[in-house]
Write a protein that holds these residues in place. Sequence first.
Motif, PDB file in Angstrom:
ATOM      1  N   LEU A 121       0.836  -1.200   0.000  1.00 36.44           N
ATOM      2  CA  LEU A 121       0.000   0.000   0.000  1.00 36.44           C
ATOM      3  C   LEU A 121       0.868   1.247   0.000  1.00 36.44           C
ATOM      4  O   LEU A 121       1.824   1.351   0.785  1.00 36.44           O
ATOM      5  CB  LEU A 121      -0.915   0.007   1.225  1.00 36.44           C
ATOM      6  CG  LEU A 121      -1.861  -1.193   1.368  1.00 36.44           C
ATOM      7  CD1 LEU A 121      -2.678  -1.061   2.650  1.00 36.44           C
ATOM      8  CD2 LEU A 121      -2.777  -1.320   0.159  1.00 36.44           C
ATOM      9  N   HIS A 122       0.521   2.200  -0.853  1.00 38.10           N
ATOM     10  CA  HIS A 122       1.347   3.386  -1.059  1.00 38.10           C
ATOM     11  C   HIS A 122       0.493   4.651  -0.951  1.00 38.10           C
ATOM     12  O   HIS A 122      -0.725   4.616  -1.145  1.00 38.10           O
ATOM     13  CB  HIS A 122       2.015   3.320  -2.431  1.00 38.10           C
ATOM     14  CG  HIS A 122       2.762   2.036  -2.660  1.00 38.10           C
ATOM     15  ND1 HIS A 122       4.107   1.914  -2.418  1.00 38.10           N
ATOM     16  CD2 HIS A 122       2.331   0.803  -3.082  1.00 38.10           C
ATOM     17  CE1 HIS A 122       4.490   0.669  -2.694  1.00 38.10           C
ATOM     18  NE2 HIS A 122       3.425  -0.019  -3.093  1.00 38.10           N
ATOM     19  N   LEU A 123       1.151   5.761  -0.673  1.00 41.43           N
ATOM     20  CA  LEU A 123       0.463   7.047  -0.539  1.00 41.43           C
ATOM     21  C   LEU A 123       0.989   8.025  -1.576  1.00 41.43           C
ATOM     22  O   LEU A 123       2.189   8.114  -1.817  1.00 41.43           O
ATOM     23  CB  LEU A 123       0.703   7.648   0.853  1.00 41.43           C
ATOM     24  CG  LEU A 123       0.257   6.832   2.064  1.00 41.43           C
ATOM     25  CD1 LEU A 123       0.676   7.539   3.345  1.00 41.43           C
ATOM     26  CD2 LEU A 123      -1.252   6.623   2.048  1.00 41.43           C
ATOM     27  N   PHE A 124       0.050   8.773  -2.157  1.00 43.84           N
ATOM     28  CA  PHE A 124       0.407   9.873  -3.052  1.00 43.84           C
ATOM     29  C   PHE A 124      -0.359  11.113  -2.601  1.00 43.84           C
ATOM     30  O   PHE A 124      -1.586  11.072  -2.478  1.00 43.84           O
ATOM     31  CB  PHE A 124       0.035   9.552  -4.503  1.00 43.84           C
ATOM     32  CG  PHE A 124       0.255  10.704  -5.443  1.00 43.84           C
ATOM     33  CD1 PHE A 124       1.496  10.918  -6.024  1.00 43.84           C
ATOM     34  CD2 PHE A 124      -0.776  11.597  -5.729  1.00 43.84           C
ATOM     35  CE1 PHE A 124       1.702  12.003  -6.879  1.00 43.84           C
ATOM     36  CE2 PHE A 124      -0.578  12.680  -6.575  1.00 43.84           C
ATOM     37  CZ  PHE A 124       0.668  12.876  -7.157  1.00 43.84           C
ATOM     38  N   GLY A 125       0.364  12.182  -2.329  1.00 42.90           N
ATOM     39  CA  GLY A 125      -0.285  13.426  -1.923  1.00 42.90           C
ATOM     40  C   GLY A 125       0.175  14.589  -2.777  1.00 42.90           C
ATOM     41  O   GLY A 125       1.379  14.815  -2.922  1.00 42.90           O
ATOM     42  N   PHE A 126      -0.791  15.301  -3.351  1.00 45.41           N
ATOM     43  CA  PHE A 126      -0.469  16.485  -4.155  1.00 45.41           C
ATOM     44  C   PHE A 126      -0.951  17.735  -3.440  1.00 45.41           C
ATOM     45  O   PHE A 126      -2.093  17.798  -2.968  1.00 45.41           O
ATOM     46  CB  PHE A 126      -1.131  16.396  -5.539  1.00 45.41           C
ATOM     47  CG  PHE A 126      -0.875  17.616  -6.399  1.00 45.41           C
ATOM     48  CD1 PHE A 126       0.377  17.819  -6.957  1.00 45.41           C
ATOM     49  CD2 PHE A 126      -1.867  18.564  -6.609  1.00 45.41           C
ATOM     50  CE1 PHE A 126       0.629  18.950  -7.728  1.00 45.41           C
ATOM     51  CE2 PHE A 126      -1.617  19.696  -7.379  1.00 45.41           C
ATOM     52  CZ  PHE A 126      -0.365  19.889  -7.940  1.00 45.41           C
ATOM     53  N   SER A 127      -0.097  18.747  -3.360  1.00 43.86           N
ATOM     54  CA  SER A 127      -0.429  20.038  -2.774  1.00 43.86           C
ATOM     55  C   SER A 127      -0.909  19.857  -1.326  1.00 43.86           C
ATOM     56  O   SER A 127      -0.184  19.292  -0.503  1.00 43.86           O
ATOM     57  CB  SER A 127      -1.472  20.750  -3.649  1.00 43.86           C
ATOM     58  OG  SER A 127      -1.536  22.129  -3.358  1.00 43.86           O
TER      59      SER A 127
END
Length: 261
Positions: A121-127
Amino acid sequence: MEYSFRIENINRFPSPNPDITLSIVTYRSQDLRVKGLLAEPKVDDPLPGILYLRGGIKQVGKVRIARIVQFASQGFVVFAPFYRGNEGGEGKEDFCGEDRYDAYEGLKVLEELPSTDSGSLHLFGFSRGGVMALFTASYHSDLVKSVVVWGGVTDMKLTYEERPGLRKMLKRVVGGSVYKSPERYEERTPLSLVGEIVAPILIIHGVYDENVSIEHAYRLEKELLKHGKSYETWYFEDDHHFSPEKKRKVTYELLQWMKTQ
């Protein structure tokens, strides 16, 4: 179909890609029913999962179907919370306050799906999603395998200081200015929790970003270095939004990076 207590229902949604199934998921976050967009490639075996944490607030920076499909088409199950109060969800978005639980519970939704490899499981966060990703990586340090923060806010106090145009919104949503209520901004700043994050972190940022200054990336990098954490930085001669061609290229590369973690 029966779902867990966390997942209330999953409703199919029209997909522009015949190889990707899209759904709107209604799930529990605290005592609220909130919603998010789920993208699942049509394959037999479980795939790694990405919790996609959008930026902005309300209709600004909302989840874009094409963007989620872009991620899923590279071999990931992707779940993108809309955050509370959006797209028919209950509650009220409060810019990385209580709504961070929408991310915490969203990761558990991803973990519970039969289409997802719960060990990847991975996380991607923009701004603004950068704050949400870092909080989630700390809260679920045992689940998260990697974190990507792209153009990410890391210090909410700095956001107030460098974005005069956002101050009215921040005072309303957060509850006062950074000068009168500094503790409210500190509560929304995850830098003090970096030591609790186990997963490697990739920082992507444009050095000419006028929406979220490169200083946010530098502050995160400083904390990661102080705590001896594993991280990489990809700094580009760009602003907050890359050109479509460059965004596609960098997205492909970051997803390949995730697969190696």
